[in-house]
Design a protein around this motif. Structure first.
Motif, PDB file in Angstrom:
ATOM      1  N   PRO A  29       0.811  -1.236   0.000  1.00  0.00           N
ATOM      2  CA  PRO A  29       0.000   0.000   0.000  1.00  0.00           C
ATOM      3  C   PRO A  29       0.832   1.267   0.000  1.00  0.00           C
ATOM      4  O   PRO A  29       0.535   2.222  -0.740  1.00  0.00           O
ATOM      5  CB  PRO A  29      -0.833  -0.133   1.278  1.00  0.00           C
ATOM      6  CG  PRO A  29      -0.982  -1.609   1.463  1.00  0.00           C
ATOM      7  CD  PRO A  29       0.326  -2.205   1.019  1.00  0.00           C
ATOM      8  N   GLU A  30       1.894   1.301   0.797  1.00  0.00           N
ATOM      9  CA  GLU A  30       2.722   2.504   0.837  1.00  0.00           C
ATOM     10  C   GLU A  30       3.472   2.722  -0.482  1.00  0.00           C
ATOM     11  O   GLU A  30       3.771   3.863  -0.854  1.00  0.00           O
ATOM     12  CB  GLU A  30       3.706   2.445   2.001  1.00  0.00           C
ATOM     13  CG  GLU A  30       4.690   1.299   1.974  1.00  0.00           C
ATOM     14  CD  GLU A  30       4.194   0.057   2.720  1.00  0.00           C
ATOM     15  OE1 GLU A  30       5.045  -0.737   3.145  1.00  0.00           O
ATOM     16  OE2 GLU A  30       2.953  -0.095   2.852  1.00  0.00           O
ATOM     17  N   GLU A  31       3.733   1.637  -1.197  1.00  0.00           N
ATOM     18  CA  GLU A  31       4.394   1.770  -2.502  1.00  0.00           C
ATOM     19  C   GLU A  31       3.424   2.333  -3.532  1.00  0.00           C
ATOM     20  O   GLU A  31       3.798   3.171  -4.373  1.00  0.00           O
ATOM     21  CB  GLU A  31       4.944   0.415  -2.931  1.00  0.00           C
ATOM     22  CG  GLU A  31       6.108  -0.035  -2.058  1.00  0.00           C
ATOM     23  CD  GLU A  31       6.556  -1.458  -2.328  1.00  0.00           C
ATOM     24  OE1 GLU A  31       7.735  -1.766  -2.048  1.00  0.00           O
ATOM     25  OE2 GLU A  31       5.734  -2.281  -2.812  1.00  0.00           O
ATOM     26  N   TRP A  32       2.163   1.910  -3.468  1.00  0.00           N
ATOM     27  CA  TRP A  32       1.143   2.492  -4.337  1.00  0.00           C
ATOM     28  C   TRP A  32       0.952   3.974  -4.013  1.00  0.00           C
ATOM     29  O   TRP A  32       0.789   4.803  -4.910  1.00  0.00           O
ATOM     30  CB  TRP A  32      -0.189   1.755  -4.196  1.00  0.00           C
ATOM     31  CG  TRP A  32      -0.263   0.494  -4.987  1.00  0.00           C
ATOM     32  CD1 TRP A  32      -0.373  -0.786  -4.522  1.00  0.00           C
ATOM     33  CD2 TRP A  32      -0.234   0.384  -6.415  1.00  0.00           C
ATOM     34  NE1 TRP A  32      -0.412  -1.682  -5.561  1.00  0.00           N
ATOM     35  CE2 TRP A  32      -0.324  -0.988  -6.739  1.00  0.00           C
ATOM     36  CE3 TRP A  32      -0.138   1.304  -7.454  1.00  0.00           C
ATOM     37  CZ2 TRP A  32      -0.328  -1.462  -8.044  1.00  0.00           C
ATOM     38  CZ3 TRP A  32      -0.138   0.844  -8.767  1.00  0.00           C
ATOM     39  CH2 TRP A  32      -0.236  -0.510  -9.054  1.00  0.00           C
ATOM     40  N   MET A  33       0.994   4.300  -2.734  1.00  0.00           N
ATOM     41  CA  MET A  33       0.903   5.711  -2.328  1.00  0.00           C
ATOM     42  C   MET A  33       2.018   6.524  -2.963  1.00  0.00           C
ATOM     43  O   MET A  33       1.803   7.630  -3.466  1.00  0.00           O
ATOM     44  CB  MET A  33       0.983   5.821  -0.805  1.00  0.00           C
ATOM     45  CG  MET A  33      -0.262   5.390  -0.077  1.00  0.00           C
ATOM     46  SD  MET A  33      -1.524   6.690  -0.105  1.00  0.00           S
ATOM     47  CE  MET A  33      -2.634   6.073   1.166  1.00  0.00           C
ATOM     48  N   GLY A  34       3.225   5.966  -2.959  1.00  0.00           N
ATOM     49  CA  GLY A  34       4.364   6.665  -3.540  1.00  0.00           C
ATOM     50  C   GLY A  34       4.224   6.847  -5.040  1.00  0.00           C
ATOM     51  O   GLY A  34       4.574   7.911  -5.584  1.00  0.00           O
ATOM     52  N   LEU A  35       3.694   5.842  -5.715  1.00  0.00           N
ATOM     53  CA  LEU A  35       3.479   5.960  -7.164  1.00  0.00           C
ATOM     54  C   LEU A  35       2.445   7.047  -7.468  1.00  0.00           C
ATOM     55  O   LEU A  35       2.628   7.854  -8.387  1.00  0.00           O
ATOM     56  CB  LEU A  35       3.027   4.617  -7.738  1.00  0.00           C
ATOM     57  CG  LEU A  35       4.076   3.502  -7.762  1.00  0.00           C
ATOM     58  CD1 LEU A  35       3.438   2.162  -8.111  1.00  0.00           C
ATOM     59  CD2 LEU A  35       5.183   3.829  -8.777  1.00  0.00           C
TER      60      LEU A  35
END
Length: 350
Positions: A85-91
């Protein structure tokens, strides 16, 4: 550059969506690199796919095409494609920083919930999810626009999907799409853009192209397509199932420029006579005037063999040459000189 909170379709301007899908091959760094490259190419939006293997699939799911030497099963492939989830947030944040609309196709309600938490700007429904009515109904609660591909759907299924999302009260864009990788020209179905407009007059219509070329996108823009989705890849030597159906980033830039050029053409219709008036200066440079081939004396009667036409168009227009044959000269004219009406004797009626 600020990014709108959601997609808004506009008449006369095609929304250009660069489809990354699984081109990142599970690499977060590569996914971020695609964001930078797509922004530099001038697209409006970038689209990923959000897979949560346990929510959307089973270990028994068969391969569409067994392309991977890394993953034993398709389920394992989806698992490897997952981001946290935090990686999707970063994208999503990177997209906003670059002025790109952030899109990703969810393949489960869980994936849709994750995308909502990231600030997705619209719902892109993949062709295989058009019949997933529970997920569509869940999505209507968010009040976001819908972009629906139709690559495997008969009319009746597409009708049901449109009916399912209409309660959202938001814009709907339907993509003519053929699920073939790559899609040959005879199966692109440009004619269906017009049919969809007639069948769904309250919806926008676009093209989701899997041809691996820029040509269908340009043709769709000329037909007034509201949106274009096209797969992109860094190189045709890259790994992944969608590479044969993708354009390179250089081709994406060419496509974006071409579509914007077409939109300017169609937004500015010409009135022929007004255009000709604007070209008056050019007319004098490029058109021709009547000239004489040989030395002529006063009193000579003009014949065909005496006359020719030459640039520039500052004298008697070439179209009037025939009307001068048989006229008598009032004064001599040297070879190579333009003829003027003052050179013609005035005939006195008896």
């Amino acid at each position: 550059m600020p990014t709108p909170s959601k997609i808004e379709f506009r008449e006369g301007r095609s929304l250009i969506v660069a489809e990354i899908a699984q081109a990142h091959d599970g690499s977060l760094g590569t996914a971020h690199a695609y964001i930078d490259a797509v922004a530099a190419a001038g697209a409006d939006a970038i689209k990923f796919q959000t897979h949560i293997a346990a929510a959307e699939s089973t270990p028994d799911e068969p391969w569409r095409v067994k392309f991977s030497r890394v993953d034993e099963t398709r389920y394992e492939y989806w698992k490897r494609m997952e981001f946290k989830p935090e990686e999707w947030m970063g994208l999503a944040e990177h997209c906003r920083d670059k002025g790109l609309l952030f899109l990703s196709s969810p393949f489960s309600i869980e994936a849709a919930e994750l995308l909502l938490s990231c600030g997705v700007t619209g719902w892109k429904i993949a062709s295989g999810e058009v019949s997933n009515t529970p997920m569509l109904r869940f999505m209507t609660r968010a009040g976001l626009p819908f972009l629906i591909s139709s690559g495997m759907s008969p009319w009746a299924e597409l009708d049901r999907a449109v009916d399912a999302v209409r309660p959202a009260g938001t814009q709907i864009c339907l993509f003519q799409c053929t699920t073939a990788y790559p899609c040959p020209p005879e199966r692109i179905g440009l004619n269906l853009i017009g049919e969809m407009r007639r069948r769904y007059p309250d919806c926008f219509v676009g093209l989701s192209d899997h041809s691996g070329t820029i040509y269908p996108g340009l043709a769709a823009a000329a037909l007034g397509s509201a949106a274009l989705e096209i797969h992109v890849t860094f190189s045709r030597e890259c790994f992944g199932p969608d590479v044969p159906a993708s354009v390179t980033l250089g081709e994406l830039k060419q496509l974006v420029d071409g579509i914007r050029f077409i939109e300017k053409m169609t937004a500015n219709p010409l009135e022929k006579d007004a255009m000709a008036r604007d070209m008056e200066g050019h007319r004098r440079l490029f058109t021709k005037s009547v000239a004489v081939r040989v030395d002529l004396q006063a009193g000579d009667v003009l014949a065909w063999e005496h006359l020719t036409v030459k640039k520039p168009g500052t004298g008697i227009p070439a179209e009037r040459l025939e009307s001068l044959v048989g006229k008598r000269l009032a004064r001599g004219v040297e070879a190579g000189r333009f003829l003027s009406m003052e050179d013609i004797a005035v005939e006195v009626a008896v």
